[in-house]
Motif scaffolding. Structure first.
Motif, PDB file in Angstrom:
ATOM      1  N   THR A 174       6.701 -15.552  27.603  1.00 40.74           N
ATOM      2  CA  THR A 174       5.983 -15.932  28.825  1.00 40.74           C
ATOM      3  C   THR A 174       4.608 -15.285  28.893  1.00 40.74           C
ATOM      4  OG1 THR A 174       7.059 -14.136  30.011  1.00 40.74           O
ATOM      5  CG2 THR A 174       8.104 -16.315  30.126  1.00 40.74           C
ATOM      6  N   SER A 175       4.319 -14.375  27.970  1.00 37.45           N
ATOM      7  CA  SER A 175       2.986 -13.775  27.910  1.00 37.45           C
ATOM      8  C   SER A 175       2.561 -13.685  26.442  1.00 37.45           C
ATOM      9  CB  SER A 175       2.986 -12.385  28.557  1.00 37.45           C
ATOM     10  OG  SER A 175       3.834 -11.526  27.823  1.00 37.45           O
ATOM     11  N   ILE A 176       1.268 -13.526  26.230  1.00 35.36           N
ATOM     12  CA  ILE A 176       0.741 -13.462  24.861  1.00 35.36           C
ATOM     13  C   ILE A 176       1.074 -12.096  24.281  1.00 35.36           C
ATOM     14  CG2 ILE A 176      -1.359 -13.425  23.464  1.00 35.36           C
ATOM     15  CD1 ILE A 176      -2.504 -15.511  25.350  1.00 35.36           C
ATOM     16  N   GLU A 177       1.845 -12.116  23.186  1.00 33.88           N
ATOM     17  CA  GLU A 177       2.258 -10.881  22.541  1.00 33.88           C
ATOM     18  C   GLU A 177       1.307 -10.475  21.415  1.00 33.88           C
ATOM     19  OE1 GLU A 177       6.233 -11.761  21.355  1.00 33.88           O
ATOM     20  OE2 GLU A 177       6.967 -11.810  23.421  1.00 33.88           O
ATOM     21  N   GLU A 178       0.752 -11.448  20.737  1.00 32.41           N
ATOM     22  CA  GLU A 178      -0.179 -11.169  19.643  1.00 32.41           C
ATOM     23  C   GLU A 178      -1.412 -12.044  19.826  1.00 32.41           C
ATOM     24  OE1 GLU A 178      -0.303 -11.131  14.751  1.00 32.41           O
ATOM     25  OE2 GLU A 178       1.601 -11.438  15.775  1.00 32.41           O
TER      26      GLU A 178
ATOM     27  N   TYR B 148     -15.830 -15.192  27.048  1.00 35.62           N
ATOM     28  CA  TYR B 148     -14.489 -14.696  26.772  1.00 35.62           C
ATOM     29  C   TYR B 148     -13.722 -14.608  28.081  1.00 35.62           C
ATOM     30  CZ  TYR B 148     -10.704 -11.711  25.041  1.00 35.62           C
ATOM     31  OH  TYR B 148      -9.481 -11.210  24.683  1.00 35.62           O
ATOM     32  N   GLY B 149     -12.531 -15.184  28.102  1.00 37.14           N
ATOM     33  CA  GLY B 149     -11.686 -15.096  29.291  1.00 37.14           C
ATOM     34  C   GLY B 149     -10.252 -14.844  28.871  1.00 37.14           C
ATOM     35  N   GLU B 150      -9.544 -13.941  29.611  1.00 43.91           N
ATOM     36  CA  GLU B 150      -8.184 -13.592  29.233  1.00 43.91           C
ATOM     37  C   GLU B 150      -7.329 -13.384  30.466  1.00 43.91           C
ATOM     38  OE1 GLU B 150      -5.812 -10.032  26.864  1.00 43.91           O
ATOM     39  OE2 GLU B 150      -7.961 -10.243  26.568  1.00 43.91           O
ATOM     40  N   THR B 151      -6.105 -13.936  30.432  1.00 41.35           N
ATOM     41  CA  THR B 151      -5.078 -13.674  31.442  1.00 41.35           C
ATOM     42  C   THR B 151      -3.808 -13.272  30.691  1.00 41.35           C
ATOM     43  OG1 THR B 151      -4.269 -15.951  31.487  1.00 41.35           O
ATOM     44  CG2 THR B 151      -6.070 -15.412  32.999  1.00 41.35           C
ATOM     45  N   ASP B 152      -2.696 -13.083  31.424  1.00 40.17           N
ATOM     46  CA  ASP B 152      -1.437 -12.706  30.768  1.00 40.17           C
ATOM     47  C   ASP B 152      -0.927 -13.799  29.830  1.00 40.17           C
ATOM     48  OD1 ASP B 152      -1.361 -10.263  31.944  1.00 40.17           O
ATOM     49  OD2 ASP B 152      -0.026 -10.870  33.591  1.00 40.17           O
ATOM     50  N   ASN B 153      -1.222 -15.042  30.172  1.00 42.41           N
ATOM     51  CA  ASN B 153      -0.660 -16.135  29.376  1.00 42.41           C
ATOM     52  C   ASN B 153      -1.704 -17.040  28.726  1.00 42.41           C
ATOM     53  OD1 ASN B 153      -1.529 -17.350  31.689  1.00 42.41           O
ATOM     54  ND2 ASN B 153       0.502 -17.901  32.433  1.00 42.41           N
ATOM     55  N   SER B 154      -2.969 -16.633  28.681  1.00 45.15           N
ATOM     56  CA  SER B 154      -3.963 -17.440  27.969  1.00 45.15           C
ATOM     57  C   SER B 154      -5.186 -16.602  27.597  1.00 45.15           C
ATOM     58  CB  SER B 154      -4.411 -18.641  28.809  1.00 45.15           C
ATOM     59  OG  SER B 154      -5.185 -18.213  29.906  1.00 45.15           O
ATOM     60  N   ILE B 155      -5.827 -17.031  26.525  1.00 43.54           N
ATOM     61  CA  ILE B 155      -7.082 -16.435  26.070  1.00 43.54           C
ATOM     62  C   ILE B 155      -8.014 -17.593  25.739  1.00 43.54           C
ATOM     63  CG2 ILE B 155      -8.235 -15.080  24.273  1.00 43.54           C
ATOM     64  CD1 ILE B 155      -5.627 -13.543  23.908  1.00 43.54           C
ATOM     65  N   SER B 156      -9.263 -17.480  26.169  1.00 45.63           N
ATOM     66  CA  SER B 156     -10.244 -18.519  25.887  1.00 45.63           C
ATOM     67  C   SER B 156     -11.529 -17.854  25.398  1.00 45.63           C
ATOM     68  CB  SER B 156     -10.512 -19.346  27.140  1.00 45.63           C
ATOM     69  OG  SER B 156     -11.438 -20.371  26.860  1.00 45.63           O
ATOM     70  N   VAL B 157     -11.979 -18.255  24.210  1.00 44.54           N
ATOM     71  CA  VAL B 157     -13.194 -17.679  23.632  1.00 44.54           C
ATOM     72  C   VAL B 157     -14.110 -18.839  23.239  1.00 44.54           C
ATOM     73  CG1 VAL B 157     -14.146 -16.163  21.862  1.00 44.54           C
ATOM     74  CG2 VAL B 157     -11.823 -15.788  22.686  1.00 44.54           C
ATOM     75  N   PHE B 158     -15.399 -18.733  23.590  1.00 44.60           N
ATOM     76  CA  PHE B 158     -16.365 -19.759  23.217  1.00 44.60           C
ATOM     77  C   PHE B 158     -17.424 -19.133  22.327  1.00 44.60           C
ATOM     78  CE2 PHE B 158     -20.074 -22.530  23.849  1.00 44.60           C
ATOM     79  CZ  PHE B 158     -19.499 -23.752  23.537  1.00 44.60           C
ATOM     80  N   TYR B 159     -17.672 -19.769  21.190  1.00 45.50           N
ATOM     81  CA  TYR B 159     -18.703 -19.336  20.241  1.00 45.50           C
ATOM     82  C   TYR B 159     -19.775 -20.405  20.198  1.00 45.50           C
ATOM     83  CZ  TYR B 159     -14.807 -16.440  18.611  1.00 45.50           C
ATOM     84  OH  TYR B 159     -13.755 -15.566  18.535  1.00 45.50           O
TER      85      TYR B 159
ATOM     86  N   GLY C 289     -20.958 -25.704  19.511  1.00 46.27           N
ATOM     87  CA  GLY C 289     -20.068 -24.681  20.031  1.00 46.27           C
ATOM     88  C   GLY C 289     -18.666 -24.820  19.478  1.00 46.27           C
ATOM     89  N   ILE C 290     -17.941 -23.701  19.478  1.00 43.16           N
ATOM     90  CA  ILE C 290     -16.542 -23.670  19.066  1.00 43.16           C
ATOM     91  C   ILE C 290     -15.767 -23.051  20.212  1.00 43.16           C
ATOM     92  CG2 ILE C 290     -14.845 -22.747  17.451  1.00 43.16           C
ATOM     93  CD1 ILE C 290     -17.095 -22.517  15.383  1.00 43.16           C
ATOM     94  N   LEU C 291     -14.757 -23.769  20.728  1.00 42.23           N
ATOM     95  CA  LEU C 291     -13.902 -23.262  21.799  1.00 42.23           C
ATOM     96  C   LEU C 291     -12.540 -22.956  21.197  1.00 42.23           C
ATOM     97  CD1 LEU C 291     -13.224 -22.694  24.769  1.00 42.23           C
ATOM     98  CD2 LEU C 291     -12.590 -25.111  24.973  1.00 42.23           C
ATOM     99  N   PHE C 292     -12.094 -21.701  21.349  1.00 43.45           N
ATOM    100  CA  PHE C 292     -10.786 -21.284  20.839  1.00 43.45           C
ATOM    101  C   PHE C 292      -9.920 -20.900  22.022  1.00 43.45           C
ATOM    102  CE2 PHE C 292      -7.858 -17.968  19.428  1.00 43.45           C
ATOM    103  CZ  PHE C 292      -7.191 -18.648  18.428  1.00 43.45           C
ATOM    104  N   ASP C 293      -8.806 -21.619  22.227  1.00 42.09           N
ATOM    105  CA  ASP C 293      -7.864 -21.331  23.302  1.00 42.09           C
ATOM    106  C   ASP C 293      -6.533 -20.924  22.704  1.00 42.09           C
ATOM    107  OD1 ASP C 293      -9.385 -21.836  25.539  1.00 42.09           O
ATOM    108  OD2 ASP C 293      -8.870 -23.964  25.613  1.00 42.09           O
ATOM    109  N   GLN C 294      -5.920 -19.894  23.296  1.00 35.96           N
ATOM    110  CA  GLN C 294      -4.572 -19.480  22.925  1.00 35.96           C
ATOM    111  C   GLN C 294      -3.774 -19.400  24.214  1.00 35.96           C
ATOM    112  OE1 GLN C 294      -4.312 -15.777  20.790  1.00 35.96           O
ATOM    113  NE2 GLN C 294      -2.097 -15.704  20.945  1.00 35.96           N
ATOM    114  N   ASN C 295      -2.666 -20.138  24.278  1.00 37.39           N
ATOM    115  CA  ASN C 295      -1.849 -20.197  25.486  1.00 37.39           C
ATOM    116  C   ASN C 295      -0.385 -20.026  25.126  1.00 37.39           C
ATOM    117  OD1 ASN C 295      -3.913 -21.229  27.538  1.00 37.39           O
ATOM    118  ND2 ASN C 295      -4.125 -22.695  25.870  1.00 37.39           N
ATOM    119  N   VAL C 296       0.407 -19.560  26.086  1.00 38.39           N
ATOM    120  CA  VAL C 296       1.853 -19.549  25.896  1.00 38.39           C
ATOM    121  C   VAL C 296       2.366 -20.963  26.162  1.00 38.39           C
ATOM    122  CG1 VAL C 296       2.125 -17.114  26.449  1.00 38.39           C
ATOM    123  CG2 VAL C 296       2.270 -18.804  28.269  1.00 38.39           C
ATOM    124  N   LYS C 297       3.528 -21.276  25.647  1.00 34.87           N
ATOM    125  CA  LYS C 297       4.071 -22.629  25.740  1.00 34.87           C
ATOM    126  C   LYS C 297       4.233 -23.079  27.187  1.00 34.87           C
ATOM    127  CE  LYS C 297       6.206 -26.305  24.111  1.00 34.87           C
ATOM    128  NZ  LYS C 297       5.552 -27.343  23.406  1.00 34.87           N
TER     129      LYS C 297
END
Length: 171
Positions: A114-118, A134-145, A151-159
């Motif tokens: 339920t949260s980003i472990e790695e 750069y934006g980060e919460t318990d269940n998502s990370i968003s980075v823009f380059y 631009g490159i948008l990288f999102d990491q989210n929990v299921k």
């Protein structure tokens, strides 16, 4: 009259005097002498075969073929295992006109954290790109380059937070 007798009679009819003269001129008891060119080639072949690495070189194509066949068999048998097959078939890359989406889909929603472990990140950016947001919460990370033009948008989210897919967006 058997078949051999018929053959011998037919052969006698075909053989003429010129053939008999040619056969008498051939001496089967004399030794044949090979040319110097032939003898040199034979020595070269024998010398090449006596080298210690000859067996490796002469069997290299067969070894390569065996390795290729083994890889094909292992791949086919690996895809018969459900866990491996799901990992291969659930990983999808979709390429659009202005971005690409990397998707990992699964049929079940059980057992996901339920949260980003790695935290994951882009280890090597294209030349000229820098992190601009750069934006980060318990269940998502968003980075823009960005490099100013693209631009490159990288999102990491929990299921549970992102039900459709996680993606890398290159604009």
């Amino acid at each position: 009259m058997n078949e051999n007798t018929s053959f011998i009679l037919a052969l006698k009819d075909v053989i003429d005097e010129d053939y008999n003269a040619d056969m008498e001129a051939i001496s089967l008891n004399d030794e044949h002498e090979f040319s110097d060119k032939h003898n040199k080639k034979m020595k070269k072949l024998i010398k090449r075969q006596s080298r210690p690495y000859f067996k490796l070189i002469s069997t290299a194509t067969r070894r390569a073929a065996c390795i290729i066949v083994a890889m094909i068999v292992l791949s086919a048998s690996a895809l018969s295992v459900e866990a491996v097959r799901n990992a291969v078939y659930d990983f999808i890359i979709k390429i659009f006109s202005n971005h690409s989406v990397v998707t990992i889909e699964s049929g079940t929603d059980d057992g996901y954290p339920t949260s980003i472990e790695e935290k994951y990140y882009i280890s090597q950016l294209p030349a000229g790109f820098k992190q601009t947001q750069y934006g980060e919460t318990d269940n998502s990370i968003s980075v823009f380059y960005s490099n100013g033009k693209k631009g490159i948008l990288f999102d990491q989210n929990v299921k549970g937070n992102h039900n459709i897919y996680g993606f890398v967006n290159i604009t």
